[in-house]
Design a protein around this motif. Sequence first.
Motif, PDB file in Angstrom:
ATOM      1  N   THR A   1     103.167  40.910 112.432  1.00  0.00           N
ATOM      2  CA  THR A   1     103.844  39.861 111.655  1.00  0.00           C
ATOM      3  C   THR A   1     104.754  39.034 112.554  1.00  0.00           C
ATOM      4  O   THR A   1     104.533  37.853 112.747  1.00  0.00           O
ATOM      5  CB  THR A   1     104.661  40.500 110.505  1.00  0.00           C
ATOM      6  N   LYS A   2     105.765  39.646 113.112  1.00  0.00           N
ATOM      7  CA  LYS A   2     106.644  38.951 114.041  1.00  0.00           C
ATOM      8  C   LYS A   2     106.167  39.262 115.449  1.00  0.00           C
ATOM      9  O   LYS A   2     106.557  40.241 116.082  1.00  0.00           O
ATOM     10  CB  LYS A   2     108.093  39.407 113.837  1.00  0.00           C
ATOM     11  N   LEU A   3     105.289  38.398 115.957  1.00  0.00           N
ATOM     12  CA  LEU A   3     104.598  38.676 117.214  1.00  0.00           C
ATOM     13  C   LEU A   3     105.543  38.528 118.406  1.00  0.00           C
ATOM     14  O   LEU A   3     106.452  37.709 118.403  1.00  0.00           O
ATOM     15  CB  LEU A   3     103.417  37.719 117.376  1.00  0.00           C
ATOM     16  N   LEU A   4     105.277  39.339 119.424  1.00  0.00           N
ATOM     17  CA  LEU A   4     106.049  39.285 120.663  1.00  0.00           C
ATOM     18  C   LEU A   4     105.093  39.362 121.841  1.00  0.00           C
ATOM     19  O   LEU A   4     104.317  40.314 121.969  1.00  0.00           O
ATOM     20  CB  LEU A   4     107.046  40.445 120.734  1.00  0.00           C
ATOM     21  N   TYR A   5     105.145  38.342 122.692  1.00  0.00           N
ATOM     22  CA  TYR A   5     104.344  38.332 123.915  1.00  0.00           C
ATOM     23  C   TYR A   5     105.231  38.752 125.077  1.00  0.00           C
ATOM     24  O   TYR A   5     106.333  38.229 125.264  1.00  0.00           O
ATOM     25  CB  TYR A   5     103.793  36.928 124.163  1.00  0.00           C
ATOM     26  N   ASP A   6     104.761  39.719 125.861  1.00  0.00           N
ATOM     27  CA  ASP A   6     105.573  40.234 126.957  1.00  0.00           C
ATOM     28  C   ASP A   6     104.658  40.755 128.062  1.00  0.00           C
ATOM     29  O   ASP A   6     103.429  40.848 127.884  1.00  0.00           O
ATOM     30  CB  ASP A   6     106.482  41.361 126.461  1.00  0.00           C
ATOM     31  N   ILE A   7     105.253  41.027 129.207  1.00  0.00           N
ATOM     32  CA  ILE A   7     104.522  41.611 130.331  1.00  0.00           C
ATOM     33  C   ILE A   7     105.232  42.882 130.771  1.00  0.00           C
ATOM     34  O   ILE A   7     106.463  43.010 130.654  1.00  0.00           O
ATOM     35  CB  ILE A   7     104.402  40.610 131.507  1.00  0.00           C
TER      36      ILE A   7
END
Length: 534
Positions: free
Chosen positions: A463-469
Motif C-alpha cells: 500500500t505505502k510503497l518504499l523503494y530502497d537499496i
Amino acid sequence: MQIVTCVREGREKKEYFYKPPINNITLAFLDSQMEENYRDHYLDETHTQNTLSAPKYHAFMEFLLSFLVFAIISIFCFIVFGSQLPWILVFIVSLVLEVINLVRSIATIKWHNSEDQGFCWKVSHVTAGWYLRNILGAITVSLPIIAVYSNFSCDLMTYSAWTDRFFCFCIMVSLLHYTNFTTLSSWVKTVLAGIAGIVLIIFLTLKVCASKDALAGTAASVSSVVLLNSTTEMMVTSTTDTTTASNLSKEVYVFSAIHNLQFEIIVDMLLLLLLIGFLNRESEISYRLNFQGDAQAWNVKQQMQENKDQADWLLHNIIPEHVSDKVRKTSKYSKNHKDVGVIFAAIVNFNEIYDESYEGGREFLRVLNELVSDYEELLDDPRFKDVEKIKTISSTFMAASGLNEQSRAQNKHPYSHLYSLMEFSIEMQNAVKRFNESIFNFAFILNIGYNYGEVTAGVIGTTKLLYDIWGDTVNIASRMYSTGVKERIQVPEATAKLLEDKFEFEYRGEISVKGKGEMLTYLLVKKIEGATWN
C-alpha cells in the motif's frame, strides 16, 4: 461514446435528444463559448483523429460530391439543351470554381498543419473562417441550379413536350444538392433552395412562354367543334372533340401557364422545399450534437489524462520511473545491480541549529526543505540523468547512480554514471555554499560519503510503497560520511582508484569502520581540468 453515456445516466439526460442545448430558431449553441469553438473547429484536429470524420476530410468529400453532381447535371444539359452561349459561359465559370474548391480542399488536407506557412497554408486558414466558409459554400452549392437555369429559354421550353418536363426534373435534382455541405448553416442552404424553387414556381404561374399561335389554333378548333355539333351526328362530334383535345395537349407546354401539369409540379416543388428544409435542420442539429459530444468526451479524456499524469508524477516521486512500470505489472520488484554508485550527503550540524522552541521547529524544517529542493533541482540537469534520489533521512540525502540499466547502456563510458555521481556531489557542495550565503545566521556543514559496488534494489510494501537499496556498498557509503571530514567528500581506496582518471584525490589514512575494521580512505580534491566522459 458521449451519446451512450447520456443515455445511461438517467432520465434527465434523455432530454439531451429532445431538448438539445441549442437555439430552436438559429440552431446556435446556447453556450457562447461552445458556439465559438464550433465555428472555429474546421481546421482544428485536437478533438478528432486523422480519419474521414475529421472536418478537413469531410469537407473534401462534400466538394467531391458537389463536383460529381455538377458534372452529371452539365452532361445532361449539353445532351438535352444543346450549347447555348449563356450556358457555355456559366459552365466554364462554374467548372473553374468547382476545380478550385477541390484543389483548395486537397491543399487544406496537405498543408494546413505544415510548418511552411506559405500561400496554400494562408489560403486554407483564411477560407476556414465561419462567414467566408458559408459564403463560398453558398456559391458552390448553388452551381448546379444556376447551370440548369442558364439553359432556360422559351424556344427550348416549347421545342417539344418533354424538354420542359426534363427542365423541371433537373431543377428538382439540383435542389436536392442543397442538402450537401453539412458543416454550413442550414438556414443559408434552405433559403437558397427556397429562392431557386420560387423562381420555378413563378415561371410556371406566369405566361412566360405562352404561344399565341398555339392559343389561337386552339380557339379555332374549339369553334369548329361547336359548329360541327349542330349539323352532324353525336359520334362524329365525339371524334372531333377527341382529336381537338389531342391537338391541344400537343400544342400547350408547361410554361404556358395553362397546362394542368403545372399545378402538380408546384405542389411537388413545395413539398420538396419542405423536405430540404427539414433535412438541413436535422442534419445541422445532428452535426452540432455530435460536435458537442466529441468536445465533452475530449474534455473528459483530458481530465483523465491530467489525473493519470498527476498519479504518475506522484508515483515517480516515490518510485523511479523504470521501476514503477514493472511494479504496475507484477506489484513486486527486486533486482541486483553491479557497479552502482551510492552517496550519503548529511548536514552534520543540523541538530545543533535546530531549535524546537522556535515555532515548534517549523521554520528550521522549512529551511531544510528549501535546501533539499536545491538538491533535487540538480537532478533535472541532463548531466545527472543517471543519478536518482533514493530517500531523505532527516537531514541526510541519499542518492545512487547506475540503477537504470537502459539509461546506463546509452553512456559511452562504462563508468559514466559513477563520474556523474561524483560531479553531482560537488554540485551539492556548491549548492550548500550558495544557500549559506543567501540565508542569514545559517552555516550548514555538508559531509558526503561515496562508495560504489553491488547493491540490491527493491520495493517494500503493498500500500505505502518504499523503494530502497541494500548491501555492503550502502553501509560503507554511510560510514564514509559519518567518519568524514568537514565539508569534504570521503571515499574508500577502491573508489578513489576507479575515479582517479577524472578526479584528483588525497590520501587521508586508515579509519576504523564499524563492521569492516580499518579501511584506507581518500578525500576528493577536485575534478581534473578538462575531464569528460559523455
